[in-house]
Design an enzyme around this catalytic site. Structure first.
Site, PDB file in Angstrom:
ATOM      1  N   LYS A 176       2.379   8.018   6.174  1.00  0.00           N
ATOM      2  CA  LYS A 176       2.067   7.975   4.741  1.00  0.00           C
ATOM      3  C   LYS A 176       0.572   7.822   4.578  1.00  0.00           C
ATOM      4  CE  LYS A 176       1.624   4.998   1.461  1.00  0.00           C
ATOM      5  NZ  LYS A 176       0.510   5.677   0.770  1.00  0.00           N
ATOM      6  N   GLU A 252      -4.839  -2.894  11.770  1.00  0.00           N
ATOM      7  CA  GLU A 252      -6.303  -2.817  11.762  1.00  0.00           C
ATOM      8  C   GLU A 252      -6.734  -3.034  10.326  1.00  0.00           C
ATOM      9  OE1 GLU A 252      -7.135   0.927  13.711  1.00  0.00           O
ATOM     10  OE2 GLU A 252      -6.491   0.109  15.628  1.00  0.00           O
ATOM     11  N   CYS A 286     -14.663   0.052   7.435  1.00  0.00           N
ATOM     12  CA  CYS A 286     -14.209  -1.275   7.855  1.00  0.00           C
ATOM     13  C   CYS A 286     -15.201  -1.894   8.826  1.00  0.00           C
ATOM     14  CB  CYS A 286     -12.839  -1.175   8.507  1.00  0.00           C
ATOM     15  SG  CYS A 286     -12.811  -0.002   9.871  1.00  0.00           S
ATOM     16  N   GLU A 380     -15.432  -8.399   1.646  1.00  0.00           N
ATOM     17  CA  GLU A 380     -15.595  -6.986   2.022  1.00  0.00           C
ATOM     18  C   GLU A 380     -15.842  -6.177   0.743  1.00  0.00           C
ATOM     19  OE1 GLU A 380     -12.097  -4.791   3.372  1.00  0.00           O
ATOM     20  OE2 GLU A 380     -13.309  -3.979   4.992  1.00  0.00           O
TER      21      GLU A 380
HETATM   22  P1  NAD Z   1      -4.927  -0.535   1.269  1.00  0.00           P
HETATM   23  O1  NAD Z   1      -4.438  -1.691   2.054  1.00  0.00           O
HETATM   24  O2  NAD Z   1      -5.022  -0.670  -0.208  1.00  0.00           O
HETATM   25  O3  NAD Z   1      -3.986   0.734   1.512  1.00  0.00           O
HETATM   26  C1  NAD Z   1      -3.775   1.239   2.812  1.00  0.00           C
HETATM   27  C2  NAD Z   1      -2.458   1.979   2.829  1.00  0.00           C
HETATM   28  O4  NAD Z   1      -1.402   1.053   2.656  1.00  0.00           O
HETATM   29  C3  NAD Z   1      -2.302   3.023   1.728  1.00  0.00           C
HETATM   30  O5  NAD Z   1      -1.649   4.150   2.276  1.00  0.00           O
HETATM   31  C4  NAD Z   1      -1.418   2.311   0.722  1.00  0.00           C
HETATM   32  O6  NAD Z   1      -0.659   3.174  -0.085  1.00  0.00           O
HETATM   33  C5  NAD Z   1      -0.519   1.516   1.647  1.00  0.00           C
HETATM   34  N1  NAD Z   1       0.098   0.333   1.052  1.00  0.00           N
HETATM   35  C6  NAD Z   1      -0.406  -0.502   0.122  1.00  0.00           C
HETATM   36  N2  NAD Z   1       0.471  -1.496  -0.137  1.00  0.00           N
HETATM   37  C7  NAD Z   1       1.560  -1.278   0.646  1.00  0.00           C
HETATM   38  C8  NAD Z   1       2.808  -1.952   0.830  1.00  0.00           C
HETATM   39  N3  NAD Z   1       3.118  -3.067   0.163  1.00  0.00           N
HETATM   40  N4  NAD Z   1       3.685  -1.439   1.724  1.00  0.00           N
HETATM   41  C9  NAD Z   1       3.392  -0.327   2.422  1.00  0.00           C
HETATM   42  N5  NAD Z   1       2.230   0.366   2.269  1.00  0.00           N
HETATM   43  C10 NAD Z   1       1.322  -0.116   1.407  1.00  0.00           C
HETATM   44  O7  NAD Z   1      -6.317  -0.131   1.923  1.00  0.00           O
HETATM   45  P2  NAD Z   1      -7.314   1.017   1.445  1.00  0.00           P
HETATM   46  O8  NAD Z   1      -7.963   0.570   0.180  1.00  0.00           O
HETATM   47  O9  NAD Z   1      -6.619   2.327   1.484  1.00  0.00           O
HETATM   48  O10 NAD Z   1      -8.374   1.024   2.647  1.00  0.00           O
HETATM   49  C11 NAD Z   1      -9.458   0.177   2.695  1.00  0.00           C
HETATM   50  C12 NAD Z   1      -9.186  -1.013   3.597  1.00  0.00           C
HETATM   51  O11 NAD Z   1      -8.817  -0.551   4.891  1.00  0.00           O
HETATM   52  C13 NAD Z   1     -10.396  -1.884   3.801  1.00  0.00           C
HETATM   53  O12 NAD Z   1     -10.019  -3.225   3.770  1.00  0.00           O
HETATM   54  C14 NAD Z   1     -10.861  -1.505   5.207  1.00  0.00           C
HETATM   55  O13 NAD Z   1     -11.622  -2.475   5.869  1.00  0.00           O
HETATM   56  C15 NAD Z   1      -9.575  -1.259   5.877  1.00  0.00           C
HETATM   57  N6  NAD Z   1      -9.785  -0.428   7.066  1.00  0.00           N
HETATM   58  C16 NAD Z   1      -9.675  -1.004   8.299  1.00  0.00           C
HETATM   59  C17 NAD Z   1      -9.920  -0.248   9.445  1.00  0.00           C
HETATM   60  C18 NAD Z   1      -9.806  -0.851  10.821  1.00  0.00           C
HETATM   61  O14 NAD Z   1      -9.786  -0.082  11.778  1.00  0.00           O
HETATM   62  N7  NAD Z   1      -9.728  -2.155  10.963  1.00  0.00           N
HETATM   63  C19 NAD Z   1     -10.279   1.090   9.325  1.00  0.00           C
HETATM   64  C20 NAD Z   1     -10.381   1.641   8.051  1.00  0.00           C
HETATM   65  C21 NAD Z   1     -10.128   0.866   6.915  1.00  0.00           C
END
Ligand code: NAD
Length: 481
Positions: A176, A252, A286, A380
């Protein structure tokens, strides 16, 4: 290739949602919808999981062997590269990434696929000759159905970071993508089928997370692994969902990387990497290193140089190959980041560079005079905003760097070899870069400490997560005389 509509890809076919619902993907530069995408819900999640389950239980993929799987995956990587233009444009239009960076992401996506195909093919297990007249060895069986949930900041690149090891080790996948960056996943799934991935092996469903398709995937009873990249609070929700079925989860999560510039640093290198670490992908990284600590003796010089370099960045239309910084990914995200700019003075800080907005673009911004405890230096921001602080001693800066709930990564710049090793060892982070940034070896562990994640992926760490390691013990009978 159809760019008016991007469907789910389930069991080898591109389809509408069960209820026919769609949503628009908005281009954050034009702030207009540019295409339509299938909007999934629990029924679509179930359909995709059932397809993946069937492909795992009854299909060839888990049993086909590393050679044949590797050939399909290399063909998949070839097709990604051949379609760089369309894949890069998809990510760029979905979330505003400058096209040159989006093209680079496609190269990295293809590399992810090739690396894990080869890694699985060449991997060796352990053999353990035992003193008791037995012989033990390890096997790595595919885990089953993998749910992969991805963020929007490096869409295709991070999706392949998950699906490549999952597929290479013989699993089937339901991906997804994030709702703000859906389209490259559908294109990749179309190309995967063309490369020879059997139907049901790599499925994509689109839509939102909470109370929607994302949550339904993670709560499904018939899955074997969840690999997630996203925000720390979303990680907590996923961990709760996975606890009901005891499904292993790799997470992650967010970061707030410290970036330490010691007095003996090569300043050209420190400035140019700090610009990348703070402003690449509009700071929506991130691994950003935008919490910058500079030795007091060189603070003024470093600040002058980074402010000047930030002002010089080419800001504008992501479709222009010369653009270095584009808009933030969505209106919601822009509003969040802008909120930090509005609070600079009330937190005791000043804007040294940038700070202005145009549409959903925020110019590269350098903030000074904020205490290291200010929200700007602790939370962040996920935007093109760096804070710069002075420090006096190594002990002090290590304590400042570690004073965060995150622990994904840190950077340090020094020409003192002893200091490089000493401080790298003391920083609480999953990755430490010395005199560089963003360089990855895919064999290395990747993940975070504290709120930055649970578990590690990369090389053998991915093997351990995406397989069921098994011990086989054989008795060697004595010769019959
Ligand atoms: P997010 O957590 O809002 O969403 C990530 C994904 O999770 C999306 O596909 C979203 O639809 C899904 N999601 C949200 N709530 C959910 C739930 N309850 N159940 C299942 N799926 C759900 O994150 P974002 O805004 O898309 O991305 C930014 C974040 O990602 C930042 O915090 C960033 O640091 C982190 N990130 C971490 C890494 C790493 O390698 N550590 C890499 C890239 C981004």
């Amino acid at each position: 290739m159809d760019s008016a509509f991007f469907g789910h890809v389930v069991n080898g076919a591109e389809i509408e949602s069960v209820d026919g619902a769609r949503f628009a993907s908005v281009n954050p530069w034009t702030r207009q919808p540019w295409t339509e995408v299938a909007l999934g819900g629990p029924a679509d999640a179930d359909l995709a999981i059932r397809a993946a389950r069937r492909a795992f239980d009854e299909g060839d993929w888990p049993r086909m062997g590393f050679e044949r799987r590797g050939r399909v995956l290399h063909r998949f990587a070839d097709l990604l590269l051949e379609n760089t233009d369309v894949l890069a444009a998809a990510d760029s239009q979905d979330m505003g990434k400058p096209i040159t960076q989006a093209r680079h992401d496609v190269t990295r996506a293809a590399h992810n696929i090739r690396f894990f195909a080869d890694h699985a093919r060449l991997a060796v297990g352990e053999t353990l000759p035992m003193d008791t007249g037995h012989h033990a060895y390890s096997r790595f069986e595919p885990a089953g159905v993998v749910v992969a949930i991805a963020p929007w900041n490096f869409p295709l690149m991070l999706e392949t970071w998950k699906i490549a090891p999952a597929l290479a080790w013989g699993n089937t996948v339901v991906l997804k993508p994030a709702e703000d960056s859906p389209t490259s996943a559908t294109i990749a799934a179309r190309l995967g089928l063309e490369a020879g991935l059997p139907p049901g092996v790599f499925n994509v469903v689109h839509g939102y997370g909470p109370d929607s398709v994302g949550q339904a995937l993670t709560e499904h009873a018939d899955i074997d692994r969840i690999t997630f990249t996203g925000e720390s609070n979303t990680g907590r929700a996923l961990a709760r969902a996975a606890s009901a079925t005891l499904t292993p989860v790799s997470m992650e999560l967010g970061g707030k990387g410290a970036n330490i510039v010691f007095v003996d640093a090569d300043l050209d290198r420190a400035v140019s990497w700090s610009i990348q670490a703070s402003f690449r992908n509009a700071g929506q990284v991130c691994l950003a290193g935008s919490r910058i600590f500079v030795a007091r003796e060189i603070y003024d010089e470093f600040l002058g140089r980074i402010a000047e370099a930030a002002e010089r960045m080419r800001v504008g239309d992501p479709a222009d190959p010369a653009t270095e910084l584009g808009p933030l990914a969505s209106q919601e995200h822009f509003t969040k980041v802008k909120g930090y700019l509005d609070r600079v003075e009330s937190e005791g800080g000043k804007v040294r560079a940038g700070g202005t907005v145009d549409g959903w673009v925020i110019r590269p911004t350098v903030l000074v005079d904020l205490p290291p405890t200010a929200p700007h230096a602790q939370e962040e921001i996920f935007g093109p905003v760096a804070t710069v602080h002075a420090f006096d001693t190594e002990d002090e800066v290590v304590a400042l760097a570690n004073d965060t709930r995150y622990g994904l990564n840190a950077l340090l710049f020094t020409s003192d070899l002893d200091r490089a090793h000493r401080v790298a060892g003391r920083l609480r982070a999953g990755t430490v870069w010395v005199n560089c940034f963003f360089i990855r070896d895919l064999r290395a562990p990747f993940g975070g400490v504290g709120d930055s994640g649970v578990g590690r992926e990369g090389g053998n760490f991915s093997r351990e997560f995406f397989t069921e390691p098994k011990a086989v013990v054989i008795e060697i009978a004595a010769a019959k005389t």
